[in-house]
Design an enzyme around this catalytic site. Sequence first.
Site, PDB file in Angstrom:
ATOM      1  N   SER A 258       0.833  -1.201   0.000  1.00 11.82           N
ATOM      2  CA  SER A 258       0.000   0.000   0.000  1.00 11.82           C
ATOM      3  C   SER A 258       0.866   1.249   0.000  1.00 11.82           C
ATOM      4  CB  SER A 258      -0.896   0.015   1.246  1.00 11.82           C
ATOM      5  OG  SER A 258      -0.107   0.237   2.400  1.00 11.82           O
ATOM      6  N   LYS A 259       0.223   2.379  -0.242  1.00  9.43           N
ATOM      7  CA  LYS A 259       0.939   3.659  -0.261  1.00  9.43           C
ATOM      8  C   LYS A 259       1.568   3.956   1.099  1.00  9.43           C
ATOM      9  CE  LYS A 259      -1.740   5.779  -3.957  1.00  9.43           C
ATOM     10  NZ  LYS A 259      -2.709   6.808  -4.344  1.00  9.43           N
ATOM     11  N   ARG A 260       0.951   3.426   2.158  1.00 11.32           N
ATOM     12  CA  ARG A 260       1.467   3.673   3.507  1.00 11.32           C
ATOM     13  C   ARG A 260       2.828   3.017   3.731  1.00 11.32           C
ATOM     14  NH1 ARG A 260      -3.859   2.723   4.401  1.00 11.32           N
ATOM     15  NH2 ARG A 260      -3.505   0.564   5.025  1.00 11.32           N
ATOM     16  N   SER A 261       3.184   2.053   2.876  1.00 15.88           N
ATOM     17  CA  SER A 261       4.466   1.352   3.063  1.00 15.88           C
ATOM     18  C   SER A 261       5.658   2.275   2.816  1.00 15.88           C
ATOM     19  CB  SER A 261       4.555   0.144   2.123  1.00 15.88           C
ATOM     20  OG  SER A 261       4.695   0.580   0.783  1.00 15.88           O
TER      21      SER A 261
END
Length: 489
Positions: A258-261
């Site tokens: 995910s983008k949060r990674s």
Amino acid sequence: MAEKKVRTRFAPSPTGRMHVGNLRTALYAYLITRHAGGDFILRIEDTDQEREMEGAVDIINRTLELTGLNYDEGPGSEGEVGPYVQSERVKKGIYMEYAKQLVDKGEAYYCFCTPERLAGLKQKVEGSDKEISVYDKHCLGLSREEVEEKLNSGIPYVIRQNNPTEGSTTFHDDIYGDITVDNSELDDMILIKSDGYPTYNFANVVDDHLMGITHVVRGNEYLSSSPKYNRLYEAFGWEIPEYIHCPLITDEDHKKLSKRSGHSSFEDLLDQGFLKEAVVNFVALLGWSPEDNEEIMDMEELIRKFDYRRISKSPAVFDYGKLKWMNGEYIKKMDPDSFFEMAKPYIKEVISKDLDLKKIAGMVQSRIEVFPDIKDHIDFFETLPEYDTEMYVHKKMKTTKESSLEVLKNVLPLLEEITDYSNDTLYEAFKSFAEKNGIKNGQLLWPLRTAVSGKQMTPGGATELMEILGKEESIARVRTGIRMLEESL
């Protein structure tokens, strides 16, 4: 009969930075077509106007250019099947024309249902909080006259695919094999939305056919949509392309990337100091491996070795540690001048003194995995850090704080006497000093390196560091080391 020319496409939506999964799709499509000597097409799928982000098309173009995925046809490289931007194709009426063909064949129909009626069709998924909406074919029963009347009255409508509710549909994927789906699971998906724009699925099928695409590469999240695609191909009487669905990419906890990674997009990785060539190499291995299991491959090798039949069905793990290792291997192979140009901004972040930055770069090139690592390796050149005098103790070399203090005191006059602080001159002088004083080289160089760096690990030996620091700074640091040792004993 001559084999059909391979034509693949990359068809991103301009909604932001390019996700690693999208880059892999583009890369695999590119490798398939270059391996076969075919054509690689770029198509911009901007039918979802609400999600479009300003500047996203520039990001797509820049990413393809940086990664070397040069397209044969696309925006700015017009071929015979353009335009290559879907919103421009909407203006030409392409999708509406083909949707009406399906209506005439009974394979699609106008739907005038209001949002309120559609909301009433939502059903809870058993054992879940999720809701799904399955259309009940309500408008399929409208007569031709009723449809004409509603159209003439300007009532908003969509055009839906008319899927069968009985029997099954089978499609073939080159990775997953034959997959059969009950037709009862095929909802009558919308082909043309109320704003006149085609849905993603419908535009894909029409454009892939009109552009002569032979191999469709996409993520396996689209497996469930493939039966609907095939029914459209069959309804038009068109040849179905080869499907190549790629496995999911997960993080190291086996969750969807995910983008949060923080490393889900190509630009994220460049910002973190990765080389574009290393990223391409790494992304190629997210779900595929060559027959010889080689891991370090440039684009030429990837094109030569790429066989899409070796793509895995299993999820691919984004191993950040492996990417860093691979990047380090690419950095080691860089031309020193090119490395210096890329390293310079990172060096200048921590060093403001007038030192030989090129020599400093040369010292760290083989020691780093990503460019920001440089700073931790060289910060001591700017300022001697605070350090513990226990660092002077080295059991293997048999150095103690007492022996280190004695060595530093004895070598100080020599340091003051030497005028040429080049690496070679210093090394020879220290070698002679060690011989005369009956000590090993390491018993002299370990205390010296500790004194001039204040670090347990350094990118070079004592003489290399002193060459860069120069006479005045080197002597000042040795004196500091003597004082610190004296105070600690």
